[in-house]
Design a protein around this motif. Structure first.
Motif, PDB file in Angstrom:
ATOM      1  N   GLY A 249      13.669  44.335  18.295  1.00  0.00           N
ATOM      2  CA  GLY A 249      13.518  44.016  16.974  1.00  0.00           C
ATOM      3  C   GLY A 249      12.944  45.180  16.447  1.00  0.00           C
ATOM      4  N   PHE A 250      12.327  45.225  15.330  1.00  0.00           N
ATOM      5  CA  PHE A 250      11.665  46.100  14.272  1.00  0.00           C
ATOM      6  C   PHE A 250      10.524  45.759  13.748  1.00  0.00           C
ATOM      7  CE2 PHE A 250      16.249  46.657  14.831  1.00  0.00           C
ATOM      8  CZ  PHE A 250      16.462  48.196  14.869  1.00  0.00           C
ATOM      9  N   THR A 251       9.647  46.656  13.654  1.00  0.00           N
ATOM     10  CA  THR A 251       8.397  46.538  12.818  1.00  0.00           C
ATOM     11  C   THR A 251       8.898  46.677  11.383  1.00  0.00           C
ATOM     12  OG1 THR A 251       7.706  48.789  13.119  1.00  0.00           O
ATOM     13  CG2 THR A 251       6.806  46.989  14.724  1.00  0.00           C
ATOM     14  N   THR A 252       8.182  46.042  10.225  1.00  0.00           N
ATOM     15  CA  THR A 252       8.711  46.385   8.984  1.00  0.00           C
ATOM     16  C   THR A 252       7.466  46.561   8.105  1.00  0.00           C
ATOM     17  OG1 THR A 252       8.418  44.016   8.419  1.00  0.00           O
ATOM     18  CG2 THR A 252      10.594  44.673   9.199  1.00  0.00           C
ATOM     19  N   ASN A 253       7.682  47.391   6.847  1.00  0.00           N
ATOM     20  CA  ASN A 253       6.612  47.605   6.027  1.00  0.00           C
ATOM     21  C   ASN A 253       7.432  47.498   4.560  1.00  0.00           C
ATOM     22  OD1 ASN A 253       4.471  48.369   4.559  1.00  0.00           O
ATOM     23  ND2 ASN A 253       4.263  50.212   5.507  1.00  0.00           N
ATOM     24  N   LEU A 254       6.887  46.718   3.746  1.00  0.00           N
ATOM     25  CA  LEU A 254       7.438  47.032   2.035  1.00  0.00           C
ATOM     26  C   LEU A 254       6.742  48.097   1.659  1.00  0.00           C
ATOM     27  CD1 LEU A 254       7.492  43.272   0.805  1.00  0.00           C
ATOM     28  CD2 LEU A 254       9.301  44.685   1.608  1.00  0.00           C
ATOM     29  N   GLY A 255       5.853  48.592   2.146  1.00  0.00           N
ATOM     30  CA  GLY A 255       5.275  50.047   1.355  1.00  0.00           C
ATOM     31  C   GLY A 255       4.608  49.766   0.139  1.00  0.00           C
ATOM     32  N   PRO A 256       4.737  50.787  -0.693  1.00  0.00           N
ATOM     33  CA  PRO A 256       4.045  50.629  -2.166  1.00  0.00           C
ATOM     34  C   PRO A 256       4.329  49.236  -2.886  1.00  0.00           C
ATOM     35  CG  PRO A 256       5.196  52.527  -1.797  1.00  0.00           C
ATOM     36  CD  PRO A 256       5.493  52.013  -0.653  1.00  0.00           C
ATOM     37  N   ILE A 257       5.417  48.475  -2.432  1.00  0.00           N
ATOM     38  CA  ILE A 257       6.024  47.297  -3.245  1.00  0.00           C
ATOM     39  C   ILE A 257       4.761  46.501  -3.268  1.00  0.00           C
ATOM     40  CG2 ILE A 257       7.479  45.372  -3.534  1.00  0.00           C
ATOM     41  CD1 ILE A 257       9.775  47.358  -2.816  1.00  0.00           C
ATOM     42  N   LYS A 258       4.214  46.197  -2.060  1.00  0.00           N
ATOM     43  CA  LYS A 258       3.137  45.456  -1.825  1.00  0.00           C
ATOM     44  C   LYS A 258       1.822  45.361  -2.649  1.00  0.00           C
ATOM     45  CE  LYS A 258       2.320  43.589   2.197  1.00  0.00           C
ATOM     46  NZ  LYS A 258       1.749  43.194   3.604  1.00  0.00           N
ATOM     47  N   GLU A 259       1.840  46.783  -3.488  1.00  0.00           N
ATOM     48  CA  GLU A 259       0.647  46.774  -4.237  1.00  0.00           C
ATOM     49  C   GLU A 259       1.005  46.499  -5.795  1.00  0.00           C
ATOM     50  OE1 GLU A 259      -2.195  47.602  -2.502  1.00  0.00           O
ATOM     51  OE2 GLU A 259      -0.743  47.819  -0.909  1.00  0.00           O
ATOM     52  N   TRP A 260       2.098  45.854  -5.876  1.00  0.00           N
ATOM     53  CA  TRP A 260       2.701  45.830  -7.393  1.00  0.00           C
ATOM     54  C   TRP A 260       1.827  44.391  -8.081  1.00  0.00           C
ATOM     55  CZ3 TRP A 260       8.484  47.167  -7.721  1.00  0.00           C
ATOM     56  CH2 TRP A 260       8.709  48.361  -7.309  1.00  0.00           C
ATOM     57  N   GLY A 261       1.303  43.704  -7.150  1.00  0.00           N
ATOM     58  CA  GLY A 261       0.474  42.509  -7.772  1.00  0.00           C
ATOM     59  C   GLY A 261       1.638  41.218  -7.493  1.00  0.00           C
ATOM     60  N   LEU A 262       2.449  41.371  -6.638  1.00  0.00           N
ATOM     61  CA  LEU A 262       3.356  40.230  -6.485  1.00  0.00           C
ATOM     62  C   LEU A 262       2.582  39.301  -5.587  1.00  0.00           C
ATOM     63  CD1 LEU A 262       6.513  42.576  -5.728  1.00  0.00           C
ATOM     64  CD2 LEU A 262       6.223  40.875  -7.596  1.00  0.00           C
ATOM     65  N   GLU A 263       2.892  38.186  -5.899  1.00  0.00           N
ATOM     66  CA  GLU A 263       2.421  36.978  -4.747  1.00  0.00           C
ATOM     67  C   GLU A 263       3.346  37.011  -3.445  1.00  0.00           C
ATOM     68  OE1 GLU A 263       1.406  32.324  -4.814  1.00  0.00           O
ATOM     69  OE2 GLU A 263       2.356  32.859  -6.246  1.00  0.00           O
ATOM     70  N   MET A 264       2.551  37.357  -2.308  1.00  0.00           N
ATOM     71  CA  MET A 264       3.126  37.577  -1.052  1.00  0.00           C
ATOM     72  C   MET A 264       2.788  36.468  -0.227  1.00  0.00           C
ATOM     73  SD  MET A 264       4.399  40.567  -1.534  1.00  0.00           S
ATOM     74  CE  MET A 264       4.871  41.150  -0.243  1.00  0.00           C
ATOM     75  N   ASP A 265       3.648  36.338   0.973  1.00  0.00           N
ATOM     76  CA  ASP A 265       3.334  35.566   2.050  1.00  0.00           C
ATOM     77  C   ASP A 265       3.729  36.486   3.321  1.00  0.00           C
ATOM     78  OD1 ASP A 265       3.154  33.801   4.058  1.00  0.00           O
ATOM     79  OD2 ASP A 265       4.818  32.501   3.484  1.00  0.00           O
ATOM     80  N   GLY A 266       2.462  37.208   3.749  1.00  0.00           N
ATOM     81  CA  GLY A 266       2.830  38.336   4.725  1.00  0.00           C
ATOM     82  C   GLY A 266       3.681  39.348   4.215  1.00  0.00           C
ATOM     83  N   ASN A 267       4.745  39.614   4.698  1.00  0.00           N
ATOM     84  CA  ASN A 267       5.631  40.713   4.304  1.00  0.00           C
ATOM     85  C   ASN A 267       6.623  40.542   3.413  1.00  0.00           C
ATOM     86  OD1 ASN A 267       5.448  43.797   4.723  1.00  0.00           O
ATOM     87  ND2 ASN A 267       7.431  43.496   5.657  1.00  0.00           N
ATOM     88  N   GLU A 268       6.675  39.057   2.777  1.00  0.00           N
ATOM     89  CA  GLU A 268       7.573  38.603   2.102  1.00  0.00           C
ATOM     90  C   GLU A 268       6.945  38.128   0.810  1.00  0.00           C
ATOM     91  OE1 GLU A 268       8.843  35.255   4.593  1.00  0.00           O
ATOM     92  OE2 GLU A 268      10.185  36.381   5.610  1.00  0.00           O
ATOM     93  N   ILE A 269       8.053  38.258  -0.206  1.00  0.00           N
ATOM     94  CA  ILE A 269       7.713  38.063  -1.571  1.00  0.00           C
ATOM     95  C   ILE A 269       7.916  36.324  -2.202  1.00  0.00           C
ATOM     96  CG2 ILE A 269       8.100  38.455  -3.873  1.00  0.00           C
ATOM     97  CD1 ILE A 269       9.132  41.568  -2.792  1.00  0.00           C
ATOM     98  N   LYS A 270       6.883  35.604  -2.646  1.00  0.00           N
ATOM     99  CA  LYS A 270       7.207  34.339  -2.973  1.00  0.00           C
ATOM    100  C   LYS A 270       8.003  34.335  -4.386  1.00  0.00           C
ATOM    101  CE  LYS A 270       3.329  32.194  -0.951  1.00  0.00           C
ATOM    102  NZ  LYS A 270       1.957  31.291  -1.183  1.00  0.00           N
ATOM    103  N   VAL A 271       9.122  33.579  -4.306  1.00  0.00           N
ATOM    104  CA  VAL A 271       9.855  33.277  -5.539  1.00  0.00           C
ATOM    105  C   VAL A 271       9.875  31.626  -5.680  1.00  0.00           C
ATOM    106  CG1 VAL A 271      11.192  35.510  -5.197  1.00  0.00           C
ATOM    107  CG2 VAL A 271      11.889  33.047  -4.168  1.00  0.00           C
TER     108      VAL A 271
END
Length: 338
Positions: free
Chosen positions: A251-273
């Motif tokens: 498997g792989f370790t993942t990172n959304l990087g700067p996108i996580k700082e955009w103020g999006l509502e997150m669930d861990g490393n995923e973006i809630k829609v």
């Protein structure tokens, strides 16, 4: 410095971040809706994980294909998307998103500044790096007999191959390499696989030698692997088996990087829609593996469908007088472009 970055003053209707299957199908569908489109991807080529990690892997769960090699699927998706000539920016990492007006965003990357009315995030799992065992005696063979993915099947022709893992990648590689390799052995630290049930059934009825409750202790050899020491994690019993190549499908370790700082509502490393595939920021949508909602199933087929939903919703955001349901049908064909 940001002042040195190139600036594209043109305003696009939708900017798709990510050029994997979801992003490519989103670009195609945006063309169908006559939406001016730009694709930005951090990788040097389109295709996302399929190109970077699994070009030789067969995909079995894409509608219309009993099985299709990942590289071929990407080729067809690119051909489909490029019919409408979207602007494509590769080797470019998204860094910051700012709302300038109600329907205008400024997107800053590591190379430039872009303007767009809406955004569709199709970034998959984000930046990825392989999970390692953390053992120098194994990692010294990386790229020279120890691999984390398969980009060239011919490299394993006539080889004695050991695969470590129990997910879809491990099982799929084992089945794919059987006709090419001299022998294929798979070890898994449990007796339950994370791979699709049908694939596991195929594995167990294949020529692959499977050792359950086994782990890799070390790899022996001089310049290249010559043998591997594996052990039973319940009894401690060790075996030394001859190997020419080892695939660590961990498997792989993942990172959304700067996108996580955009103020999006997150669930861990995923973006809630929501059901429109819209994020917590109006005008910003997400589709594919990065998007999450109750009941989500991560498939390529799911991701491309979500991208189509997102693009249709974005069309209404861009032009409130537009119909949500497209005026064309799936059987009419691609609109003529000038």
């Amino acid at each position: 410095m940001e002042g040195q970055k190139r600036e594209d003053p043109q305003v696009y209707d939708i900017t798709i971040i990510g050029g994997g299957p979801a992003g490519l199908f989103g670009a195609f569908y945006a063309g169908m809706r006559q939406v001016r489109t730009k694709i930005i991807d951090a990788l040097p080529q389109l295709g996302g994980q399929l190109t970077a990690l699994y070009p030789e892997k067969f995909i079995y769960d894409m509608p219309g294909f009993p099985k299709v090699r990942a590289s071929e699927l990407v080729q067809r998706l690119v051909e489909q998307a490029m019919q409408f000539r979207p602007t494509v920016c590769l080797n470019e990492m998204a860094q910051r998103l700012e709302r300038l007006e109600e329907k205008l965003f400024r997107l800053t990357t590591d190379k430039g500044i872009h303007y767009t009315r809406t955004v569709l995030l199709c970034v998959g799992i984000g930046a990825f790096s392989p999970r390692r065992l953390g053992r120098p005696e194994i990692e010294r063979f990386e790229g020279n007999g120890v691999y984390y993915t398969v980009t060239d099947l011919n490299a394993f022709a006539g080889k004695k191959v050991l695969i470590v893992g129990g997910g879809d990648s491990a099982v799929d590689w084992a089945l794919t390499l059987v006709p090419l390799a001299e022998s294929v052995t798979l070890i898994h630290r449990r007796d339950q696989f994370r791979a699709h049930e049908h694939s596991v059934e195929q594995l167990m009825h294949s020529p692959v030698t499977v050792h359950l409750f086994h782990e890799l202790e070390t790899v022996l050899g001089n310049d290249r692997p010559e043998a591997a020491v594996i052990f039973h994690n319940k009894t401690g019993e060790k075996k030394t088996i001859p190997v020419d190549a080892v695939i660590l499908a961990l498997g792989f370790t993942t990172n959304l990087g700067p996108i996580k700082e955009w103020g999006l509502e997150m669930d861990g490393n995923e973006i809630k829609v929501d059901q429109r595939m819209m994020t917590s920021i109006p005008g910003v949508f997400a589709a594919g593996d990065v998007a999450t909602y109750p009941g989500k199933v991560k498939l390529i087929a799911t991701g491309v469908a979500e991208a189509a939903v997102a693009v249709n919703q974005a069309k209404v955001v861009i032009d409130p007088s537009a119909r949500l349901q497209p005026a064309f049908s799936s059987t009419i064909g691609v609109p003529t472009t000038s």
